[in-house]
Design a protein around this motif. Sequence first.
Motif, short mmCIF file in Angstrom:
data_model
loop_
_atom_site.label_atom_id
_atom_site.label_comp_id
_atom_site.label_asym_id
_atom_site.label_seq_id
_atom_site.Cartn_x
_atom_site.Cartn_y
_atom_site.Cartn_z
N GLN A 38 -29.82 4.81 -47.09
CA GLN A 38 -29.60 5.24 -45.73
C GLN A 38 -30.47 5.64 -44.04
OE1 GLN A 38 -25.58 2.62 -44.44
NE2 GLN A 38 -26.01 1.58 -45.70
N MET B 295 -33.02 6.60 -41.02
CA MET B 295 -33.93 7.01 -39.98
C MET B 295 -35.33 7.07 -40.49
SD MET B 295 -35.94 4.47 -38.02
CE MET B 295 -34.30 3.56 -36.13
N ASN C 290 -38.49 8.83 -39.09
CA ASN C 290 -38.89 8.35 -37.60
C ASN C 290 -40.24 9.22 -37.55
OD1 ASN C 290 -39.81 8.32 -35.45
ND2 ASN C 290 -38.37 9.07 -34.10
N ILE D 171 -45.01 3.23 -47.77
CA ILE D 171 -43.73 2.65 -47.66
C ILE D 171 -42.99 1.88 -48.46
CG2 ILE D 171 -42.68 1.27 -45.49
CD1 ILE D 171 -43.82 2.95 -43.65
N ARG E 71 -39.82 1.44 -50.44
CA ARG E 71 -38.48 1.00 -50.21
C ARG E 71 -37.78 -0.57 -51.79
NH1 ARG E 71 -37.94 -1.33 -44.94
NH2 ARG E 71 -36.32 -2.62 -45.55
N HIS F 195 -35.12 1.69 -51.94
CA HIS F 195 -34.67 2.23 -50.52
C HIS F 195 -34.56 1.13 -49.60
CE1 HIS F 195 -34.12 6.62 -52.31
NE2 HIS F 195 -35.25 6.59 -52.48
N ASN G 272 -32.56 -0.38 -48.00
CA ASN G 272 -31.61 -0.13 -47.11
C ASN G 272 -32.75 0.85 -45.91
OD1 ASN G 272 -30.08 -1.93 -48.01
ND2 ASN G 272 -29.23 -0.64 -48.49
N VAL G 273 -33.55 1.72 -46.08
CA VAL G 273 -34.03 2.67 -45.08
C VAL G 273 -34.81 1.63 -43.96
CG1 VAL G 273 -35.40 4.37 -44.58
CG2 VAL G 273 -33.75 4.37 -46.74
N GLN G 274 -34.33 2.29 -42.57
CA GLN G 274 -35.40 2.05 -41.57
C GLN G 274 -36.63 2.66 -41.25
OE1 GLN G 274 -32.86 0.46 -38.21
NE2 GLN G 274 -30.95 0.90 -39.24
N PHE G 275 -37.32 2.18 -40.73
CA PHE G 275 -38.53 3.42 -40.41
C PHE G 275 -39.28 3.14 -39.26
CE2 PHE G 275 -39.26 3.04 -45.31
CZ PHE G 275 -39.95 4.32 -45.18
N LYS G 276 -39.50 3.89 -38.14
CA LYS G 276 -40.01 3.84 -36.74
C LYS G 276 -40.93 4.34 -36.89
CE LYS G 276 -39.24 4.78 -31.90
NZ LYS G 276 -38.44 5.31 -30.91
N CYS H 52 -36.30 11.51 -44.70
CA CYS H 52 -37.75 11.29 -44.66
C CYS H 52 -37.53 12.38 -45.57
CB CYS H 52 -37.96 12.16 -43.38
SG CYS H 52 -39.25 12.00 -42.06
#
Length: 295
Positions: free
Chosen positions: A90, A92, A94, A110, A114, A117, A119-123, A280
Amino acid sequence: MRLRHIEIFHAIYTTGSITSAAKHLCVSQPSVSKVLAHAEIQLGFQLFERVKGKLIPTSEANMLFSEVDKIYKQLYSIKKMAENIKRSEQGMVNIAVTPALGFELIPKAIAKFRVKHPNVQFKLQTLHNEEAAQALLEYKCDLAILYESPSMPSVKEIDLGSSEIVVIYPKNLYDNNPKTLSIKSLLQNDLIGIWDSGPLGELVWNRISNTDKEVISTMQVDTYYIAAGLVGQGLGCCTIDRLTAQANINEMVGMASFEPPINFQIKGLYIESHPLPRICQEFMEYVKVEIAEAR
């Protein structure tokens, strides 16, 4: 109640005995009994009564349990999140990236990341070099991935690899579809000027300045994608990074390296006082692989 009191009370209440609670928590029975006794002393009332060898919650314990259960579930959630972060499941990522990287390379990285991973979020922010560096300094991102970025005070650099500046040209300009071009042969054609595009524009201009040829340029742009679109319409040649060039080659547009080549570095930048999150750092390894494969 202290957190340890809450943990012991919850374990005894849900398992029904000190023995089972000790097994559940992987501790000794005496330590469970000791913590329970200490909790009851601090609370000022009894939590369990022994009835025929069993521990029966008191009415006070029943009243207390609903609130304790809420806290226990929150503690469990925190524990699981910490475990997920440790395993990079998990978090972020960013980042701010230069548009050329955001077109194809970063999406590829990405997609592969993914798989492992999910469940990892990306901004993501796609910004030109100066804007991305400013976003980093204003803490609007954790990491900026840029071309040939100059060193900045209090900013750490990660070497992600290298690429090169190439030429894209309308194929009807050359009969042999050349794979390399010298600056002198390039300057025989109309150039779409992109000298103000940041560090890469400066690299090209420095190379051009070392020749005695006059630059023929009737169009000036500040975006590589616009320049590539103009080349596609047969309006001239332009100098561009290889990643953007590869995304714009077609039956009408060819690509050639400079002779000698003009190489540049791709860097990841982050604020020294704000170390990169673990997730990251792991993503950067995927970016390195994509950059290496794109050469």
